[in-house]
Design a protein around this motif. Sequence first.
Motif, PDB file in Angstrom:
ATOM      1  N   MET A 151     -40.019 -48.733   4.327  1.00 52.57           N
ATOM      2  CA  MET A 151     -39.033 -48.942   5.564  1.00 52.57           C
ATOM      3  C   MET A 151     -39.969 -49.567   6.532  1.00 52.57           C
ATOM      4  O   MET A 151     -41.175 -48.991   6.757  1.00 52.57           O
ATOM      5  N   ARG A 152     -39.367 -50.131   7.492  1.00 58.98           N
ATOM      6  CA  ARG A 152     -39.739 -50.560   9.044  1.00 58.98           C
ATOM      7  C   ARG A 152     -40.313 -49.519   9.560  1.00 58.98           C
ATOM      8  O   ARG A 152     -39.669 -48.397   9.630  1.00 58.98           O
ATOM      9  N   GLN A 153     -41.625 -49.408  10.292  1.00 67.54           N
ATOM     10  CA  GLN A 153     -42.068 -48.650  10.946  1.00 67.54           C
ATOM     11  C   GLN A 153     -42.145 -47.181  10.160  1.00 67.54           C
ATOM     12  O   GLN A 153     -41.826 -46.098  10.982  1.00 67.54           O
ATOM     13  N   ALA A 154     -42.462 -47.107   9.114  1.00 71.66           N
ATOM     14  CA  ALA A 154     -42.383 -45.875   8.453  1.00 71.66           C
ATOM     15  C   ALA A 154     -43.398 -45.927   7.138  1.00 71.66           C
ATOM     16  O   ALA A 154     -43.561 -46.950   6.516  1.00 71.66           O
ATOM     17  N   THR A 155     -43.864 -44.811   6.598  1.00 76.34           N
ATOM     18  CA  THR A 155     -44.668 -44.600   5.585  1.00 76.34           C
ATOM     19  C   THR A 155     -44.224 -44.435   4.269  1.00 76.34           C
ATOM     20  O   THR A 155     -44.590 -44.654   3.066  1.00 76.34           O
ATOM     21  N   SER A 156     -42.937 -43.917   4.386  1.00 72.75           N
ATOM     22  CA  SER A 156     -42.057 -43.700   3.444  1.00 72.75           C
ATOM     23  C   SER A 156     -41.315 -44.875   2.580  1.00 72.75           C
ATOM     24  O   SER A 156     -41.187 -46.228   3.037  1.00 72.75           O
ATOM     25  N   VAL A 157     -41.460 -44.853   1.035  1.00 74.98           N
ATOM     26  CA  VAL A 157     -40.982 -46.012   0.449  1.00 74.98           C
ATOM     27  C   VAL A 157     -39.566 -45.564  -0.237  1.00 74.98           C
ATOM     28  O   VAL A 157     -39.713 -44.413  -0.834  1.00 74.98           O
ATOM     29  N   THR A 158     -38.657 -46.448  -0.099  1.00 78.92           N
ATOM     30  CA  THR A 158     -37.401 -45.972  -0.573  1.00 78.92           C
ATOM     31  C   THR A 158     -36.718 -46.797  -1.766  1.00 78.92           C
ATOM     32  O   THR A 158     -36.940 -48.157  -1.501  1.00 78.92           O
ATOM     33  N   ARG A 159     -36.332 -46.347  -2.840  1.00 84.23           N
ATOM     34  CA  ARG A 159     -35.614 -47.014  -3.660  1.00 84.23           C
ATOM     35  C   ARG A 159     -33.944 -47.374  -3.518  1.00 84.23           C
ATOM     36  O   ARG A 159     -33.346 -46.075  -3.171  1.00 84.23           O
ATOM     37  N   THR A 160     -33.700 -48.309  -3.027  1.00 82.85           N
ATOM     38  CA  THR A 160     -32.184 -48.502  -3.171  1.00 82.85           C
ATOM     39  C   THR A 160     -31.324 -49.166  -4.151  1.00 82.85           C
ATOM     40  O   THR A 160     -31.831 -49.938  -5.134  1.00 82.85           O
ATOM     41  N   THR A 161     -30.234 -48.485  -4.529  1.00 86.08           N
ATOM     42  CA  THR A 161     -29.184 -48.984  -5.881  1.00 86.08           C
ATOM     43  C   THR A 161     -28.137 -49.266  -5.121  1.00 86.08           C
ATOM     44  O   THR A 161     -27.288 -48.447  -4.617  1.00 86.08           O
ATOM     45  N   LEU A 162     -27.572 -50.633  -5.140  1.00 86.80           N
ATOM     46  CA  LEU A 162     -26.430 -51.290  -5.073  1.00 86.80           C
ATOM     47  C   LEU A 162     -25.288 -50.877  -5.923  1.00 86.80           C
ATOM     48  O   LEU A 162     -25.764 -51.522  -7.221  1.00 86.80           O
ATOM     49  N   MET A 163     -24.076 -50.615  -5.542  1.00 84.22           N
ATOM     50  CA  MET A 163     -23.134 -50.531  -6.558  1.00 84.22           C
ATOM     51  C   MET A 163     -21.756 -50.753  -6.221  1.00 84.22           C
ATOM     52  O   MET A 163     -21.536 -50.866  -4.916  1.00 84.22           O
ATOM     53  N   ALA A 164     -20.985 -51.674  -7.019  1.00 85.39           N
ATOM     54  CA  ALA A 164     -19.624 -51.962  -6.386  1.00 85.39           C
ATOM     55  C   ALA A 164     -18.814 -51.674  -7.796  1.00 85.39           C
ATOM     56  O   ALA A 164     -18.990 -51.788  -8.705  1.00 85.39           O
ATOM     57  N   ARG A 165     -17.654 -51.134  -7.240  1.00 85.64           N
ATOM     58  CA  ARG A 165     -16.421 -50.737  -8.131  1.00 85.64           C
ATOM     59  C   ARG A 165     -15.189 -51.679  -7.776  1.00 85.64           C
ATOM     60  O   ARG A 165     -14.847 -51.635  -6.428  1.00 85.64           O
TER      61      ARG A 165
END
Length: 221
Positions: free
Chosen positions: A97-111
Amino acid sequence: MRFSIIGVLLGLMLLAPAHAHYIWVEREATGAAKVYFGYWHRGIVEETGGRLDNIQAAIVLPDSLKVSAERRPDHIRLDTTHQGDLAVVEPIVPRAMRQATSVTRTTLMARAGRSEVKSLLELDLVPDAPGSNRFTLLFRGEPLARTRVIAYGPPRWEKSLATDEDGRVELETPWAGQYLVGVNHAVEEGGEVAGVKFDASRYNLVLSFSVDEGIRWSEAD
Protein backbone atom coordinates in the motif's frame (compact mmCIF):
# COMPACT_ATOMS: atom_id res chain seq x y z
CA MET A 1 -3.23 3.47 24.11
CA ARG A 2 -1.46 1.29 21.56
CA PHE A 3 -2.57 0.51 18.05
CA SER A 4 -0.97 -2.02 15.71
CA ILE A 5 -0.02 -0.81 12.24
CA ILE A 6 -2.05 -3.65 10.73
CA GLY A 7 -5.08 -2.61 12.77
CA VAL A 8 -4.89 0.96 11.52
CA LEU A 9 -4.49 -0.18 7.92
CA LEU A 10 -7.45 -2.50 8.20
CA GLY A 11 -9.52 0.39 9.45
CA LEU A 12 -8.53 2.47 6.45
CA MET A 13 -9.35 -0.37 4.07
CA LEU A 14 -12.93 -0.43 5.31
CA LEU A 15 -13.41 2.89 3.52
CA ALA A 16 -12.26 1.47 0.19
CA PRO A 17 -15.61 0.71 -1.56
CA ALA A 18 -16.20 4.39 -2.34
CA HIS A 19 -12.69 4.97 -3.66
CA ALA A 20 -11.29 1.75 -5.18
CA HIS A 21 -11.94 0.14 -8.55
CA TYR A 22 -14.29 -2.82 -8.47
CA ILE A 23 -15.81 -5.35 -10.84
CA TRP A 24 -19.51 -5.80 -11.48
CA VAL A 25 -21.59 -8.04 -13.71
CA GLU A 26 -24.53 -7.15 -15.92
CA ARG A 27 -26.74 -9.94 -17.28
CA GLU A 28 -28.35 -10.31 -20.67
CA ALA A 29 -31.76 -11.89 -21.29
CA THR A 30 -30.04 -14.91 -22.86
CA GLY A 31 -28.13 -15.61 -19.63
CA ALA A 32 -24.82 -14.24 -20.92
CA ALA A 33 -22.95 -11.84 -18.64
CA LYS A 34 -20.78 -8.76 -19.05
CA VAL A 35 -17.97 -8.17 -16.57
CA TYR A 36 -17.01 -4.51 -16.09
CA PHE A 37 -14.18 -2.85 -14.16
CA GLY A 38 -14.27 0.72 -12.89
CA TYR A 39 -16.77 2.85 -10.96
CA TRP A 40 -20.36 2.22 -11.99
CA HIS A 41 -21.64 4.95 -9.66
CA ARG A 42 -19.39 7.51 -11.37
CA GLY A 43 -20.01 6.29 -14.90
CA ILE A 44 -16.37 5.21 -15.29
CA VAL A 45 -15.69 1.99 -17.22
CA GLU A 46 -12.15 0.80 -17.93
CA GLU A 47 -11.32 -0.40 -21.45
CA THR A 48 -9.35 -3.13 -23.19
CA GLY A 49 -5.84 -1.90 -23.92
CA GLY A 50 -5.95 -0.10 -20.56
CA ARG A 51 -6.79 -1.10 -17.02
CA LEU A 52 -9.40 -3.67 -18.06
CA ASP A 53 -6.46 -5.83 -19.17
CA ASN A 54 -5.73 -6.44 -15.48
CA ILE A 55 -9.01 -8.36 -15.19
CA GLN A 56 -9.22 -11.93 -16.49
CA ALA A 57 -12.64 -13.15 -15.23
CA ALA A 58 -11.24 -16.67 -15.21
CA ILE A 59 -13.08 -17.84 -12.07
CA VAL A 60 -16.84 -18.07 -12.65
CA LEU A 61 -19.25 -19.65 -10.18
CA PRO A 62 -21.04 -21.97 -9.72
CA ASP A 63 -18.23 -24.39 -10.58
CA SER A 64 -20.46 -26.49 -12.83
CA LEU A 65 -21.10 -23.54 -15.14
CA LYS A 66 -19.83 -23.87 -18.70
CA VAL A 67 -18.61 -20.47 -19.87
CA SER A 68 -16.59 -19.09 -22.77
CA ALA A 69 -15.08 -15.62 -22.42
CA GLU A 70 -14.52 -12.94 -25.04
CA ARG A 71 -12.81 -9.63 -24.39
CA ARG A 72 -14.77 -6.66 -25.75
CA PRO A 73 -13.77 -2.94 -25.88
CA ASP A 74 -15.17 -2.09 -22.44
CA HIS A 75 -16.04 -5.45 -20.83
CA ILE A 76 -15.46 -9.20 -20.82
CA ARG A 77 -18.42 -11.12 -22.18
CA LEU A 78 -19.16 -14.50 -20.60
CA ASP A 79 -21.16 -16.62 -23.01
CA THR A 80 -23.55 -18.91 -21.11
CA THR A 81 -27.22 -19.80 -21.11
CA HIS A 82 -27.30 -20.09 -17.30
CA GLN A 83 -30.31 -18.20 -15.96
CA GLY A 84 -29.55 -18.44 -12.24
CA ASP A 85 -27.27 -16.25 -10.15
CA LEU A 86 -23.69 -16.01 -11.39
CA ALA A 87 -20.50 -14.88 -9.68
CA VAL A 88 -17.00 -13.87 -10.74
CA VAL A 89 -13.85 -13.94 -8.58
CA GLU A 90 -10.80 -11.87 -9.50
CA PRO A 91 -7.73 -12.38 -7.24
CA ILE A 92 -5.36 -9.42 -7.43
CA VAL A 93 -1.60 -9.86 -7.09
CA PRO A 94 -0.56 -8.64 -3.60
CA ARG A 95 1.13 -5.25 -3.53
CA ALA A 96 2.38 -2.78 -0.97
CA MET A 97 0.00 0.00 0.00
CA ARG A 98 1.09 3.57 -0.54
CA GLN A 99 3.08 5.06 2.33
CA ALA A 100 2.97 1.76 4.23
CA THR A 101 5.16 -1.28 4.79
CA SER A 102 2.19 -3.65 4.84
CA VAL A 103 1.29 -5.78 1.82
CA THR A 104 -2.38 -6.50 1.20
CA ARG A 105 -3.92 -9.20 -0.93
CA THR A 106 -7.16 -8.04 -2.57
CA THR A 107 -9.84 -10.29 -4.00
CA LEU A 108 -12.52 -8.67 -6.14
CA MET A 109 -15.85 -10.48 -6.33
CA ALA A 110 -19.07 -9.81 -8.18
CA ARG A 111 -22.44 -11.51 -7.96
CA ALA A 112 -25.23 -10.96 -10.47
CA GLY A 113 -28.74 -11.79 -9.33
CA ARG A 114 -30.74 -12.37 -6.16
CA SER A 115 -32.83 -15.31 -7.33
CA GLU A 116 -31.02 -17.99 -5.30
CA VAL A 117 -31.05 -18.24 -1.51
CA LYS A 118 -27.53 -19.59 -1.19
CA SER A 119 -24.00 -18.28 -0.90
CA LEU A 120 -21.78 -18.40 -3.98
CA LEU A 121 -18.74 -16.52 -2.64
CA GLU A 122 -16.53 -16.20 0.43
CA LEU A 123 -18.07 -12.78 1.00
CA ASP A 124 -21.65 -12.74 -0.18
CA LEU A 125 -25.02 -11.02 0.17
CA VAL A 126 -27.66 -13.75 0.26
CA PRO A 127 -31.33 -12.79 -0.20
CA ASP A 128 -33.88 -13.95 2.38
CA ALA A 129 -36.09 -15.12 -0.50
CA PRO A 130 -35.84 -14.99 -4.31
CA GLY A 131 -36.10 -11.35 -5.38
CA SER A 132 -36.07 -10.08 -1.79
CA ASN A 133 -34.69 -6.70 -0.72
CA ARG A 134 -33.59 -8.23 2.58
CA PHE A 135 -30.16 -9.87 2.64
CA THR A 136 -27.74 -11.54 5.05
CA LEU A 137 -24.08 -10.65 4.64
CA LEU A 138 -21.95 -13.77 5.04
CA PHE A 139 -18.19 -14.24 5.22
CA ARG A 140 -17.25 -17.89 4.84
CA GLY A 141 -20.75 -18.85 5.84
CA GLU A 142 -20.90 -16.73 9.00
CA PRO A 143 -22.94 -13.49 9.34
CA LEU A 144 -21.02 -10.21 9.39
CA ALA A 145 -22.52 -7.82 11.93
CA ARG A 146 -22.23 -4.02 11.91
CA THR A 147 -20.63 -3.90 8.46
CA ARG A 148 -20.91 -1.00 6.05
CA VAL A 149 -22.92 -1.60 2.87
CA ILE A 150 -23.22 0.93 0.05
CA ALA A 151 -26.18 0.80 -2.34
CA TYR A 152 -26.12 2.50 -5.74
CA GLY A 153 -29.29 3.14 -7.74
CA PRO A 154 -30.20 3.85 -11.39
CA PRO A 155 -29.81 7.69 -11.33
CA ARG A 156 -26.34 7.34 -9.68
CA TRP A 157 -28.14 7.55 -6.34
CA GLU A 158 -26.09 6.35 -3.38
CA LYS A 159 -26.95 5.31 0.17
CA SER A 160 -24.75 4.00 3.00
CA LEU A 161 -26.22 1.32 5.25
CA ALA A 162 -24.98 -1.16 7.85
CA THR A 163 -25.85 -4.74 8.69
CA ASP A 164 -27.46 -5.41 12.06
CA GLU A 165 -26.18 -7.69 14.82
CA ASP A 166 -27.30 -10.72 12.78
CA GLY A 167 -25.61 -9.56 9.58
CA ARG A 168 -28.90 -8.61 7.96
CA VAL A 169 -29.62 -5.54 5.88
CA GLU A 170 -32.65 -4.27 3.97
CA LEU A 171 -32.21 -2.31 0.76
CA GLU A 172 -34.38 0.35 -0.78
CA THR A 173 -35.02 0.22 -4.55
CA PRO A 174 -37.03 3.37 -5.33
CA TRP A 175 -36.66 3.16 -9.12
CA ALA A 176 -36.87 0.55 -11.82
CA GLY A 177 -33.49 -0.37 -13.28
CA GLN A 178 -30.14 -1.71 -12.16
CA TYR A 179 -28.78 -1.61 -8.62
CA LEU A 180 -25.31 -2.30 -7.28
CA VAL A 181 -24.47 -3.05 -3.65
CA GLY A 182 -20.85 -2.84 -2.49
CA VAL A 183 -19.22 -4.36 0.59
CA ASN A 184 -15.63 -4.40 1.78
CA HIS A 185 -14.22 -6.75 4.42
CA ALA A 186 -10.62 -6.79 5.69
CA VAL A 187 -8.97 -9.41 7.87
CA GLU A 188 -5.54 -9.81 9.46
CA GLU A 189 -4.81 -12.86 7.37
CA GLY A 190 -1.39 -13.20 5.79
CA GLY A 191 0.17 -15.70 3.45
CA GLU A 192 2.05 -15.99 0.19
CA VAL A 193 0.87 -16.00 -3.42
CA ALA A 194 3.11 -16.39 -6.48
CA GLY A 195 6.17 -15.82 -4.30
CA VAL A 196 4.79 -12.58 -2.83
CA LYS A 197 4.14 -12.46 0.92
CA PHE A 198 1.21 -10.45 2.27
CA ASP A 199 0.17 -9.36 5.76
CA ALA A 200 -3.56 -8.74 5.36
CA SER A 201 -6.44 -9.69 3.08
CA ARG A 202 -9.21 -7.51 1.68
CA TYR A 203 -12.37 -8.83 0.04
CA ASN A 204 -14.51 -6.57 -2.13
CA LEU A 205 -17.97 -7.69 -3.21
CA VAL A 206 -20.39 -6.01 -5.60
CA LEU A 207 -23.87 -7.47 -5.97
CA SER A 208 -25.87 -6.37 -9.01
CA PHE A 209 -29.50 -6.95 -9.85
CA SER A 210 -32.33 -5.31 -11.78
CA VAL A 211 -35.87 -4.47 -10.71
CA ASP A 212 -38.83 -4.02 -13.04
CA GLU A 213 -40.64 -1.63 -10.71
CA GLY A 214 -39.23 0.55 -7.94
CA ILE A 215 -40.24 -0.19 -4.35
CA ARG A 216 -39.57 1.52 -1.05
CA TRP A 217 -39.47 -0.08 2.39
CA SER A 218 -42.87 1.31 3.36
CA GLU A 219 -44.41 -0.29 0.28
CA ALA A 220 -42.80 -3.65 1.05
CA ASP A 221 -44.11 -3.89 4.64
